[in-house]
Write a protein that holds these residues in place. Structure first.
Motif, PDB file in Angstrom:
ATOM      1  N   SER A  26       0.948  -1.361  -0.002  1.00 56.45           N
ATOM      2  CA  SER A  26       0.073  -0.155   0.167  1.00 56.45           C
ATOM      3  C   SER A  26       0.810   1.374  -0.044  1.00 56.45           C
ATOM      4  N   MET A  27       1.991   1.030   0.490  1.00 52.86           N
ATOM      5  CA  MET A  27       2.994   2.258   0.370  1.00 52.86           C
ATOM      6  C   MET A  27       3.350   2.533  -1.001  1.00 52.86           C
ATOM      7  N   SER A  28       3.071   1.838  -2.149  1.00 52.50           N
ATOM      8  CA  SER A  28       3.465   2.212  -3.481  1.00 52.50           C
ATOM      9  C   SER A  28       2.230   3.289  -4.008  1.00 52.50           C
ATOM     10  N   ALA A  29       1.219   3.704  -3.292  1.00 45.30           N
ATOM     11  CA  ALA A  29       0.219   4.513  -3.944  1.00 45.30           C
ATOM     12  C   ALA A  29       0.591   5.723  -4.110  1.00 45.30           C
ATOM     13  N   SER A  30       0.324   6.399  -5.182  1.00 43.41           N
ATOM     14  CA  SER A  30       0.904   7.644  -5.685  1.00 43.41           C
ATOM     15  C   SER A  30       0.538   8.849  -4.801  1.00 43.41           C
ATOM     16  N   VAL A  31       1.301   9.574  -4.531  1.00 41.43           N
ATOM     17  CA  VAL A  31       0.803  10.940  -3.664  1.00 41.43           C
ATOM     18  C   VAL A  31      -0.343  11.597  -4.221  1.00 41.43           C
ATOM     19  N   THR A  76       5.670   8.177  -5.280  1.00 39.54           N
ATOM     20  CA  THR A  76       5.079   7.280  -4.467  1.00 39.54           C
ATOM     21  C   THR A  76       5.291   7.543  -2.869  1.00 39.54           C
ATOM     22  N   ARG A  77       4.053   6.989  -2.085  1.00 42.82           N
ATOM     23  CA  ARG A  77       4.674   7.157  -0.665  1.00 42.82           C
ATOM     24  C   ARG A  77       5.999   6.510  -0.114  1.00 42.82           C
ATOM     25  N   PHE A  78       6.184   5.508  -0.805  1.00 45.74           N
ATOM     26  CA  PHE A  78       7.556   4.987  -0.539  1.00 45.74           C
ATOM     27  C   PHE A  78       8.475   5.951  -0.826  1.00 45.74           C
ATOM     28  N   ASP A  79       8.790   6.449  -1.790  1.00 49.86           N
ATOM     29  CA  ASP A  79       9.950   7.360  -2.536  1.00 49.86           C
ATOM     30  C   ASP A  79       9.857   8.695  -1.230  1.00 49.86           C
ATOM     31  N   GLN A  80       8.802   9.090  -0.898  1.00 49.69           N
ATOM     32  CA  GLN A  80       8.646   9.960   0.303  1.00 49.69           C
ATOM     33  C   GLN A  80       9.204   9.506   1.389  1.00 49.69           C
ATOM     34  N   THR A  81       8.835   8.509   1.761  1.00 45.52           N
ATOM     35  CA  THR A  81       9.165   7.758   2.872  1.00 45.52           C
ATOM     36  C   THR A  81      10.896   7.559   3.063  1.00 45.52           C
ATOM     37  N   THR A 138      26.154   7.505   6.542  1.00 46.44           N
ATOM     38  CA  THR A 138      27.191   7.168   5.608  1.00 46.44           C
ATOM     39  C   THR A 138      26.361   6.789   4.052  1.00 46.44           C
ATOM     40  N   ILE A 139      27.196   6.526   3.089  1.00 46.53           N
ATOM     41  CA  ILE A 139      26.820   6.358   1.993  1.00 46.53           C
ATOM     42  C   ILE A 139      26.319   4.809   1.893  1.00 46.53           C
ATOM     43  N   GLU A 140      26.891   4.214   2.525  1.00 44.65           N
ATOM     44  CA  GLU A 140      26.521   2.535   2.603  1.00 44.65           C
ATOM     45  C   GLU A 140      25.211   2.602   3.407  1.00 44.65           C
ATOM     46  N   ASN A 141      24.723   3.318   4.414  1.00 39.67           N
ATOM     47  CA  ASN A 141      23.501   3.282   5.131  1.00 39.67           C
ATOM     48  C   ASN A 141      22.446   3.943   4.130  1.00 39.67           C
ATOM     49  N   GLN A 142      22.854   5.253   3.296  1.00 37.45           N
ATOM     50  CA  GLN A 142      21.859   5.568   2.502  1.00 37.45           C
ATOM     51  C   GLN A 142      21.553   4.547   1.234  1.00 37.45           C
ATOM     52  N   LYS A 143      22.448   3.649   0.917  1.00 38.21           N
ATOM     53  CA  LYS A 143      22.008   2.718  -0.035  1.00 38.21           C
ATOM     54  C   LYS A 143      21.096   1.802   0.420  1.00 38.21           C
ATOM     55  N   GLN A 144      21.585   1.419   1.833  1.00 42.44           N
ATOM     56  CA  GLN A 144      20.574   0.299   2.502  1.00 42.44           C
ATOM     57  C   GLN A 144      19.344   0.936   2.385  1.00 42.44           C
ATOM     58  N   ILE A 145      18.916   2.038   2.624  1.00 40.02           N
ATOM     59  CA  ILE A 145      17.551   2.830   2.787  1.00 40.02           C
ATOM     60  C   ILE A 145      16.894   2.579   1.241  1.00 40.02           C
ATOM     61  N   ASP A 146      17.900   2.978   0.160  1.00 41.20           N
ATOM     62  CA  ASP A 146      17.447   3.107  -1.161  1.00 41.20           C
ATOM     63  C   ASP A 146      16.887   1.604  -1.628  1.00 41.20           C
ATOM     64  N   SER A 147      17.595   0.614  -1.013  1.00 42.12           N
ATOM     65  CA  SER A 147      17.603  -0.777  -1.443  1.00 42.12           C
ATOM     66  C   SER A 147      16.187  -1.435  -0.950  1.00 42.12           C
ATOM     67  N   ILE A 148      15.478  -0.903  -0.002  1.00 47.67           N
ATOM     68  CA  ILE A 148      14.323  -1.623   0.527  1.00 47.67           C
ATOM     69  C   ILE A 148      13.269  -1.500  -0.538  1.00 47.67           C
ATOM     70  N   ASN A 149      12.839  -2.996  -0.717  1.00 49.48           N
ATOM     71  CA  ASN A 149      11.823  -3.305  -1.588  1.00 49.48           C
ATOM     72  C   ASN A 149      10.332  -3.578  -0.927  1.00 49.48           C
ATOM     73  N   GLY A 206       3.308  10.788   2.874  1.00 49.75           N
ATOM     74  CA  GLY A 206       2.699  10.817   1.499  1.00 49.75           C
ATOM     75  C   GLY A 206       1.098  10.896   1.831  1.00 49.75           C
ATOM     76  N   ILE A 207       0.531  11.057   2.953  1.00 51.45           N
ATOM     77  CA  ILE A 207      -0.881  10.867   3.049  1.00 51.45           C
ATOM     78  C   ILE A 207      -1.494  12.453   3.270  1.00 51.45           C
ATOM     79  N   SER A 208      -2.347  13.016   2.446  1.00 51.62           N
ATOM     80  CA  SER A 208      -2.622  14.442   2.398  1.00 51.62           C
ATOM     81  C   SER A 208      -3.746  14.312   3.585  1.00 51.62           C
TER      82      SER A 208
END
Length: 226
Positions: free
Chosen positions: A70-75, A91-96, A142-153, A224-226
């Motif tokens: 449900s986090m994939s819904a468009s803002v 998406t909400r997940f992009d914002q998260t 760190t760059i590594e931790n930033q990448k870890q966050i971006d890698s969440i599926n 992401g919730i209005s």
């Protein structure tokens, strides 16, 4: 100081006696002020934990991230059925993810030498493998931790969101973190799909217990919730 008064062995023996319902030991220790031997000391495991927590002056920050579909819904879909000119369709997940990385940056910027950060995800349960294990807050951005966050599926469409199970697991984790200040951030769209009718009430009680017993300041961030 209290650790010097009551040795680790005495603490362990007393804890084992309590768990096995045996008579508690009559502990003896030397008073740190007058140096006289004292007897009849009653060891209290909960008071010991509270004492230690009060004197670890750092801040422990735990971030809990909803990764259900449900986090994939468009803002924009949340705001209006029509496109708003000039706005990107995030998406909400992009914002998260953006919000988590910004929070991590702010924490690192203002952290003290004893502060720690931990980050994990949940859907129907808390992820077995911690996304970002406990680390020094000052060095967390760190760059590594930033990448870890971006890698969440995101999880599959039919995976439910169970706040109670996830928060119960987090409670157990935080109960073992002896910190004076504990901050819990929950990033979610608030869409709880648990099929247990008692979960909502249990969740409120659990959040209250987190605050009363551990002093946890829990913040729900509805990205992401209005």
């Amino acid at each position: 100081m209290l650790d010097r008064i009551v040795t680790d062995d005495d603490q362990k023996n007393n804890r084992e006696a309590d768990e096995n319902k045996r008579p508690l030991l009559n502990l003896k220790f030397q008073c740190p002020r007058c140096s006289d031997p004292c007897t009849g000391y009653e060891y209290d495991d909960q008071e010991m934990d509270l004492y230690k927590r009060r004197f670890v002056r750092g801040r422990y920050t735990y971030m809990l991230i909803d990764k259900t579909s449900s986090m994939s819904a468009s803002v924009l879909e949340l705001k209006s059925s029509k496109q708003l000119k000039g706005e990107s369709k995030k998406t909400r997940f992009d914002q998260t993810k953006l919000a988590i990385k910004e929070l991590l940056r702010e924490i690192a910027l203002h952290a003290g030498p004893l502060d720690k950060v931990e980050v994990n995800t949940f859907d129907k349960e808390l992820a077995k493998r911690t996304l970002i294990p406990p680390c020094d807050a000052q060095n967390s951005n760190t760059i590594e931790n930033q990448k870890q966050i971006d890698s969440i599926n995101l999880s599959g469409v039919f995976v439910n969101t169970h706040f109670f199970e996830a928060l119960s697991a987090v409670y157990d984790i935080l109960d073992r973190r002896a910190y004076y200040t504990i901050q819990l951030y929950i990033f979610s769209d608030g869409n709880d799909t648990s099929d247990k009718p008692e979960d909502n009430e249990s969740l409120r009680k659990l959040a209250k217990s987190l605050h009363e017993k551990l002093g946890v300041n829990c913040r729900f961030l509805a990205c992401g919730i209005s």
